[in-house]
Design a protein around this motif. Structure first.
Motif, PDB file in Angstrom:
ATOM      1  N   GLN A 224      58.785  96.972 106.875  1.00  0.00           N
ATOM      2  CA  GLN A 224      59.852  97.845 106.375  1.00  0.00           C
ATOM      3  C   GLN A 224      60.814  97.081 105.473  1.00  0.00           C
ATOM      4  O   GLN A 224      61.253  97.594 104.445  1.00  0.00           O
ATOM      5  CB  GLN A 224      60.602  98.469 107.543  1.00  0.00           C
ATOM      6  N   TYR A 260      50.651 105.081  93.859  1.00  0.00           N
ATOM      7  CA  TYR A 260      51.092 104.743  95.215  1.00  0.00           C
ATOM      8  C   TYR A 260      52.556 104.315  95.206  1.00  0.00           C
ATOM      9  O   TYR A 260      53.343 104.688  96.082  1.00  0.00           O
ATOM     10  CB  TYR A 260      50.223 103.627  95.785  1.00  0.00           C
ATOM     11  N   ARG A 263      54.759 107.282  95.207  1.00  0.00           N
ATOM     12  CA  ARG A 263      54.832 107.956  96.504  1.00  0.00           C
ATOM     13  C   ARG A 263      55.814 107.256  97.435  1.00  0.00           C
ATOM     14  O   ARG A 263      56.655 107.904  98.075  1.00  0.00           O
ATOM     15  CB  ARG A 263      53.450 108.021  97.149  1.00  0.00           C
ATOM     16  N   VAL A 264      55.724 105.925  97.520  1.00  0.00           N
ATOM     17  CA  VAL A 264      56.619 105.205  98.429  1.00  0.00           C
ATOM     18  C   VAL A 264      58.055 105.213  97.891  1.00  0.00           C
ATOM     19  O   VAL A 264      59.014 105.242  98.663  1.00  0.00           O
ATOM     20  CB  VAL A 264      56.140 103.757  98.688  1.00  0.00           C
ATOM     21  N   ARG A 266      59.402 107.704  96.165  1.00  0.00           N
ATOM     22  CA  ARG A 266      59.931 109.029  96.466  1.00  0.00           C
ATOM     23  C   ARG A 266      60.334 109.131  97.939  1.00  0.00           C
ATOM     24  O   ARG A 266      61.349 109.769  98.264  1.00  0.00           O
ATOM     25  CB  ARG A 266      58.887 110.096  96.147  1.00  0.00           C
ATOM     26  N   LYS A 267      59.580 108.494  98.805  1.00  0.00           N
ATOM     27  CA  LYS A 267      59.888 108.535 100.233  1.00  0.00           C
ATOM     28  C   LYS A 267      61.247 107.898 100.520  1.00  0.00           C
ATOM     29  O   LYS A 267      62.005 108.369 101.376  1.00  0.00           O
ATOM     30  CB  LYS A 267      58.790 107.829 101.029  1.00  0.00           C
ATOM     31  N   GLN A 268      61.588 106.813  99.808  1.00  0.00           N
ATOM     32  CA  GLN A 268      62.859 106.123 100.049  1.00  0.00           C
ATOM     33  C   GLN A 268      64.016 106.774  99.303  1.00  0.00           C
ATOM     34  O   GLN A 268      65.125 106.876  99.851  1.00  0.00           O
ATOM     35  CB  GLN A 268      62.750 104.650  99.643  1.00  0.00           C
ATOM     36  N   GLY A 270      63.905 109.893  97.541  1.00  0.00           N
ATOM     37  CA  GLY A 270      63.908 111.353  97.468  1.00  0.00           C
ATOM     38  C   GLY A 270      63.537 111.927  96.120  1.00  0.00           C
ATOM     39  O   GLY A 270      63.697 113.134  95.896  1.00  0.00           O
TER      40      GLY A 270
END
Length: 281
Positions: A224, A260, A263-264, A266-268, A270
């Protein structure tokens, strides 16, 4: 080195506090999470004369300490710096020191007056009745006085100093040094892949130990922390290099697959990297 329960505080912190005090005539004090004074030594850098007379001669020490602890609690609940006027007419400031969302201690600034404060100490008449002189009022008048605009600037400067001290690891968890080589490797080479096994070899600890210490010190697991750091660096580059291709920035922080990475990211954050860049611009 100073210590605050689970945290180590660099000597540079006290040097910065001393310089701030000398420059602005505002005493800076550091407290542990339980409210114990860590710095400075009250003998070498005592409270202002006005507060010393109130605490020691008029017996207000317990009242002052109670207010200090109350304001520490408020600052911690808000997770922010607060400023207030104490019962003696002095402006004071309290801020929690948060390291990876954990309380490492408190810092207090004081005492000084605003130009809008009354010209007379709230306790000058009590003092004169008890002691027969104007020593308290004289001490009150000798405290540092600033206009409100200057106070806002002083507090903004100090807020930035605190952020710098925490960000530069001047205030860090006592176990930080155990994983410092791994953190240094991540920061110096974000584009190079780093597996947990290699990180473990860097510090001579087992993978499970490295994971546990990372969680304890940073609030995140090793993986993380690695991802978070890379994405924060990517966000900074998106802001600083508006014309650089997203794929190029992704590669610079260790992602050879732009899809990829998106995607990651956007996850952090938004949103997609391209959208983040538009918002930041």
């Amino acid at each position: 080195m100073l210590e605050s329960m689970h945290y180590t505080i660099s000597q540079k912190v006290s040097e910065i506090f001393d310089l701030y005090t000398e420059l602005h005539d505002i005493r800076v004090s550091l407290f542990s999470p339980d409210g114990r004074l860590i710095y400075p030594d009250e003998v070498n850098r005592p409270n202002c004369d006005h507060c010393r007379l109130l605490r020691e001669d008029l017996g207000f020490d317990s009242k002052c300490r109670a207010l200090d602890h109350k304001m520490m609690t408020v600052a911690f609940e808000r997770k922010d710096m607060i400023t207030y006027t104490c019962h003696a007419g002095m402006r004071e400031v309290t801020a929690p020191i948060m390291v990876e969302d954990e309380l490492a201690g408190y810092v207090m600034l004081g005492q000084f007056r605003s130009e809008t404060a009354p010209v007379q100490s709230p306790y000058s008449e009590d003092w004169k009745t008890a002691r027969g002189d104007d020593a308290l009022q004289q001490a009150y008048e000798e405290t540092a006085v600033f206009p409100e605009a200057k106070i806002e600037t002083l507090l903004s400067m100090f807020r930035h100093l605190l952020e710098f001290m925490v960000g530069d690891q001047m205030i860090r968890h006592k176990d930080y040094d155990l994983i410092a080589p791994v953190i240094e490797r991540i920061r110096d080479h974000p584009d190079r892949e780093l597996q947990l096994e290699e990180a473990s070899r860097l510090v001579g600890r087992s993978p499970s130990t490295v994971t546990r210490i990372f969680k304890k010190v940073t609030g995140r697991s090793f993986k993380q922390y690695l991802v978070h750091h890379r994405l924060e660096l990517a966000a900074a580059q998106l802001r600083a290099r508006p014309n650089a291709p997203v794929a190029e920035i992704a590669l610079a922080v260790g992602y050879d697959d732009a899809l990829y990475f998106s995607r990651v990211f956007r996850k952090q954050f938004g949103c997609a990297p391209s959208e983040y860049r538009v918002r930041a611009g």
